[in-house]
Design a protein around this motif. Sequence first.
Motif, PDB file in Angstrom:
ATOM      1  N   THR A 175       7.926  17.909 -79.386  1.00  0.00           N
ATOM      2  CA  THR A 175       7.084  18.360 -80.498  1.00  0.00           C
ATOM      3  C   THR A 175       6.010  17.332 -80.820  1.00  0.00           C
ATOM      4  O   THR A 175       4.844  17.675 -81.064  1.00  0.00           O
ATOM      5  CB  THR A 175       7.952  18.632 -81.742  1.00  0.00           C
ATOM      6  OG1 THR A 175       8.918  19.635 -81.427  1.00  0.00           O
ATOM      7  CG2 THR A 175       7.108  19.098 -82.909  1.00  0.00           C
ATOM      8  N   ALA A 176       6.396  16.051 -80.818  1.00  0.00           N
ATOM      9  CA  ALA A 176       5.432  14.996 -81.133  1.00  0.00           C
ATOM     10  C   ALA A 176       4.321  14.937 -80.090  1.00  0.00           C
ATOM     11  O   ALA A 176       3.134  14.845 -80.429  1.00  0.00           O
ATOM     12  CB  ALA A 176       6.151  13.649 -81.219  1.00  0.00           C
ATOM     13  N   ALA A 224       1.999  17.901 -80.446  1.00  0.00           N
ATOM     14  CA  ALA A 224       1.152  17.759 -81.627  1.00  0.00           C
ATOM     15  C   ALA A 224       0.003  16.803 -81.362  1.00  0.00           C
ATOM     16  O   ALA A 224      -1.161  17.073 -81.718  1.00  0.00           O
ATOM     17  CB  ALA A 224       1.989  17.274 -82.815  1.00  0.00           C
ATOM     18  N   VAL A 225       0.296  15.667 -80.726  1.00  0.00           N
ATOM     19  CA  VAL A 225      -0.761  14.700 -80.421  1.00  0.00           C
ATOM     20  C   VAL A 225      -1.776  15.312 -79.463  1.00  0.00           C
ATOM     21  O   VAL A 225      -2.993  15.181 -79.658  1.00  0.00           O
ATOM     22  CB  VAL A 225      -0.161  13.406 -79.821  1.00  0.00           C
ATOM     23  CG1 VAL A 225      -1.262  12.506 -79.278  1.00  0.00           C
ATOM     24  CG2 VAL A 225       0.643  12.659 -80.875  1.00  0.00           C
ATOM     25  N   LEU A 236      -4.050  17.694 -81.303  1.00  0.00           N
ATOM     26  CA  LEU A 236      -4.979  16.985 -82.179  1.00  0.00           C
ATOM     27  C   LEU A 236      -6.062  16.259 -81.376  1.00  0.00           C
ATOM     28  O   LEU A 236      -7.214  16.160 -81.814  1.00  0.00           O
ATOM     29  CB  LEU A 236      -4.210  15.990 -83.057  1.00  0.00           C
ATOM     30  CG  LEU A 236      -3.327  16.629 -84.135  1.00  0.00           C
ATOM     31  CD1 LEU A 236      -2.368  15.595 -84.724  1.00  0.00           C
ATOM     32  CD2 LEU A 236      -4.193  17.240 -85.242  1.00  0.00           C
ATOM     33  N   THR A 266      -1.136   2.527 -86.249  1.00  0.00           N
ATOM     34  CA  THR A 266       0.195   3.116 -86.397  1.00  0.00           C
ATOM     35  C   THR A 266       1.248   2.021 -86.556  1.00  0.00           C
ATOM     36  O   THR A 266       0.973   0.846 -86.301  1.00  0.00           O
ATOM     37  CB  THR A 266       0.551   3.962 -85.156  1.00  0.00           C
ATOM     38  OG1 THR A 266       0.717   3.089 -84.022  1.00  0.00           O
ATOM     39  CG2 THR A 266      -0.507   5.022 -84.872  1.00  0.00           C
ATOM     40  N   GLY A 283       8.156  11.642 -86.073  1.00  0.00           N
ATOM     41  CA  GLY A 283       8.343  12.784 -86.967  1.00  0.00           C
ATOM     42  C   GLY A 283       7.366  12.826 -88.122  1.00  0.00           C
ATOM     43  O   GLY A 283       7.444  13.725 -88.966  1.00  0.00           O
ATOM     44  N   ASP A 284       6.427  11.878 -88.174  1.00  0.00           N
ATOM     45  CA  ASP A 284       5.474  11.774 -89.282  1.00  0.00           C
ATOM     46  C   ASP A 284       4.116  12.338 -88.850  1.00  0.00           C
ATOM     47  O   ASP A 284       3.449  11.754 -87.992  1.00  0.00           O
ATOM     48  CB  ASP A 284       5.326  10.300 -89.679  1.00  0.00           C
ATOM     49  CG  ASP A 284       4.464  10.112 -90.918  1.00  0.00           C
ATOM     50  OD1 ASP A 284       3.634  10.992 -91.221  1.00  0.00           O
ATOM     51  OD2 ASP A 284       4.602   9.052 -91.575  1.00  0.00           O
ATOM     52  N   PRO A 285       3.680  13.459 -89.429  1.00  0.00           N
ATOM     53  CA  PRO A 285       2.399  14.054 -89.020  1.00  0.00           C
ATOM     54  C   PRO A 285       1.213  13.107 -89.170  1.00  0.00           C
ATOM     55  O   PRO A 285       0.262  13.164 -88.378  1.00  0.00           O
ATOM     56  CB  PRO A 285       2.262  15.271 -89.948  1.00  0.00           C
ATOM     57  CG  PRO A 285       3.662  15.600 -90.359  1.00  0.00           C
ATOM     58  CD  PRO A 285       4.371  14.287 -90.436  1.00  0.00           C
ATOM     59  N   GLU A 286       1.235  12.236 -90.177  1.00  0.00           N
ATOM     60  CA  GLU A 286       0.120  11.307 -90.365  1.00  0.00           C
ATOM     61  C   GLU A 286       0.035  10.297 -89.221  1.00  0.00           C
ATOM     62  O   GLU A 286      -1.057   9.939 -88.765  1.00  0.00           O
ATOM     63  CB  GLU A 286       0.268  10.572 -91.710  1.00  0.00           C
ATOM     64  CG  GLU A 286      -0.037  11.446 -92.910  1.00  0.00           C
ATOM     65  CD  GLU A 286      -1.464  11.982 -92.872  1.00  0.00           C
ATOM     66  OE1 GLU A 286      -2.388  11.211 -92.508  1.00  0.00           O
ATOM     67  OE2 GLU A 286      -1.660  13.167 -93.163  1.00  0.00           O
ATOM     68  N   LEU A 316       1.109  10.816 -86.154  1.00  0.00           N
ATOM     69  CA  LEU A 316       0.658  11.537 -84.969  1.00  0.00           C
ATOM     70  C   LEU A 316      -0.846  11.788 -85.024  1.00  0.00           C
ATOM     71  O   LEU A 316      -1.540  11.696 -83.999  1.00  0.00           O
ATOM     72  CB  LEU A 316       1.411  12.851 -84.829  1.00  0.00           C
ATOM     73  CG  LEU A 316       2.939  12.725 -84.717  1.00  0.00           C
ATOM     74  CD1 LEU A 316       3.572  14.100 -84.530  1.00  0.00           C
ATOM     75  CD2 LEU A 316       3.341  11.798 -83.579  1.00  0.00           C
ATOM     76  N   ALA A 317      -1.364  12.086 -86.211  1.00  0.00           N
ATOM     77  CA  ALA A 317      -2.811  12.275 -86.358  1.00  0.00           C
ATOM     78  C   ALA A 317      -3.549  10.967 -86.069  1.00  0.00           C
ATOM     79  O   ALA A 317      -4.629  10.967 -85.450  1.00  0.00           O
ATOM     80  CB  ALA A 317      -3.134  12.777 -87.761  1.00  0.00           C
TER      81      ALA A 317
END
Length: 394
Positions: free
Chosen positions: A214-215, A218-219, A222, A305, A345-348, A350-351
Amino acid sequence: MGDDLLRLGDEDDRVAALRARLAGMGLVDGSPDADLDTPDGPSRRFDADLERAVRAFQQQRGLSADGIVGPGTRAALADAAWVLGDRVLEHLPGALAGGDDVIALQRRLLDLGFAVGRVDGLFGPETAAGVAEFQRNVGLEPDGVLGPDTMAALGRLRPRASGGNPNAMRAAERIRAAGPSLDDKLVVLDVVPFTTDVPGLGADAARLDALGSTAVEAVASLVEQGLVEVGARSLRTTPGPERERAWASNRSGGAVCVSLTTDASTDPGAGGLSTYYYGIDAHDIRSTAGERFAGLVHREVLARTPFADGGCHARFWDLLRMTRMPAVRIDLGCVTHAPDATALGDPEVLASVARAIVVAVQRVYLGPEDDSPTGLLSLDDLRALRDRPDSPEG
């Protein structure tokens, strides 16, 4: 355990042959010429000394140093057995000859001033063209085949002073000529499916698999969005063997390749961001453009990060070895490491990783007058660079 793997505790004739091969390289005690079928021959047991020798060989050859002999290590052992002049070399599409003899040939031709493409140990069309050009210059039939006559001609000539790494200079010039704008540049995204291979996780393995996959997805999504915002294009590789993904990347005409995955480890304390570029320590080979790109990605992600620094490393993996553009493999931490799992697990976070990758892609093409210190450029800054009056698109 698959039958094609050799690891600590195994005992059979394949282990004895492996020990003899590594003894010939000076990596483990023993005689490379010992008779495998006699009681005094190499031990058939894969013990701790042999595991250390396998790890040392893997480290030298730019492989993952896990001490397990799988397809990649077996292929590298086969490559290491060839010496230049042992065999006739020619370009066979779909069945490229590979080995240390090809690396030696490529380096020899480069030193003599003949282009062969990347020094990758594969006798591809560029290497065949380099051989043919050499043959033309020494009065031989320019068939691109390294046979006895061509080998003898190579042995008679001394390399000229090249004044530096010609491949590195060509790569730097291609990047300079491409210009600073990302408009219409194609970024190849290679999203590597993640599956934990750590024993003892039980039911937790499925959760960690899902976290890593998932991570990474997501990356990747983005990054695709960020590239659109700064005028670039992206293309994902199709899942499959690394060589096929590398060939597809080359056919796409991509400017750079970014490969994304996560990692796992039997050591719960092992973690951090790791990045990789094409290189092999055994031959002191590096992709200078790939190393620079990987360094830019590594520093940008670390600056934005909470990931610990897992280092930036040379590897001989097929995706890095066979792509014909600057390529980086990014391991976004270990799902088995608690701090990394939290970050993944942190969307911020990953962004921030995605922004760092887009910025690093842009920094590959920026000159000193437009570049900025690590961690400071934003996507707004990249848009401003693109839209300023003196830019080609402004």
